[in-house]
Design a protein around this motif. Sequence first.
Motif, PDB file in Angstrom:
ATOM      1  N   VAL A  74       5.152  10.381   8.673  1.00 51.55           N
ATOM      2  CA  VAL A  74       4.952  11.711   9.507  1.00 51.55           C
ATOM      3  C   VAL A  74       4.742  11.445  10.810  1.00 51.55           C
ATOM      4  N   ARG A  75       4.068  10.347  10.961  1.00 50.41           N
ATOM      5  CA  ARG A  75       3.953   9.748  12.322  1.00 50.41           C
ATOM      6  C   ARG A  75       5.050   9.676  13.125  1.00 50.41           C
ATOM      7  N   ILE A 115      -2.655  -0.753  -9.104  1.00 49.85           N
ATOM      8  CA  ILE A 115      -2.385   0.727  -8.974  1.00 49.85           C
ATOM      9  C   ILE A 115      -2.962   1.417  -7.751  1.00 49.85           C
ATOM     10  N   GLY A 116      -4.206   0.890  -7.409  1.00 52.45           N
ATOM     11  CA  GLY A 116      -4.677   1.277  -5.998  1.00 52.45           C
ATOM     12  C   GLY A 116      -4.031   0.556  -4.804  1.00 52.45           C
ATOM     13  N   ARG A 117      -3.290  -0.592  -5.015  1.00 52.82           N
ATOM     14  CA  ARG A 117      -2.714  -0.920  -3.947  1.00 52.82           C
ATOM     15  C   ARG A 117      -1.309  -0.223  -3.877  1.00 52.82           C
ATOM     16  N   ARG A 118      -0.851   0.394  -4.942  1.00 49.82           N
ATOM     17  CA  ARG A 118       0.582   0.798  -4.769  1.00 49.82           C
ATOM     18  C   ARG A 118       0.342   2.334  -4.299  1.00 49.82           C
ATOM     19  N   GLN A 119      -0.728   3.031  -4.648  1.00 47.31           N
ATOM     20  CA  GLN A 119      -1.087   4.267  -4.381  1.00 47.31           C
ATOM     21  C   GLN A 119      -1.345   4.163  -2.712  1.00 47.31           C
ATOM     22  N   LEU A 127       1.847   4.062  -0.933  1.00 47.87           N
ATOM     23  CA  LEU A 127       2.522   5.267  -0.923  1.00 47.87           C
ATOM     24  C   LEU A 127       2.003   6.008   0.205  1.00 47.87           C
ATOM     25  N   ILE A 128       0.497   6.179   0.097  1.00 49.71           N
ATOM     26  CA  ILE A 128       0.173   7.012   1.055  1.00 49.71           C
ATOM     27  C   ILE A 128       0.201   6.518   2.456  1.00 49.71           C
ATOM     28  N   GLY A 129       0.232   5.363   2.939  1.00 48.06           N
ATOM     29  CA  GLY A 129       0.472   4.675   4.121  1.00 48.06           C
ATOM     30  C   GLY A 129       1.955   5.038   4.490  1.00 48.06           C
TER      31      GLY A 129
END
Length: 144
Positions: A69-70, A54-58, A61-63
């Motif tokens: 955006v960049r 879950i942490g890796r997927r989140q 997604l954030i990355g």
Amino acid sequence: MIRMTEEQRAEFLRSTSMDIALMRTRFDEIDEQKIYERGLRLGKKIGECIGERIGRRQGELIGERKGEVRQRMMLQQMLSIRIPMGEEEAELLQQLNGDELLLLSERYEMIKTSEDLEEQVHEIVNQKMNADDQFNQSLKVRSL
């Protein structure tokens, strides 16, 4: 034991039977404790694996969002050198996701005016819509 009376034998057997029952109870408690501890360790490992996924997927997604955006900002800065970037042009870029922004950056040399930018964005969006339609149609054909 040979010289014991019947009453003594019965008492001896009751006492022995009680001792055996107490030992069985104690061993059962030890087994239950070991099973409980094993279950805790297994549960912890499963929880860590699930949490890691879950942490890796989140994180992905954030990355991905930060990368988009960049990428959008860099493309906007590059385009602002060639054409005046107003709100309309910025909104066009906001419509695109990461893959579409990449396609647009590959077509950078074709963009000389705001109209060129609009045309390229519409072309990219239409290509994606057509690809999605073809994919959906192929799914329908397979399901028949």
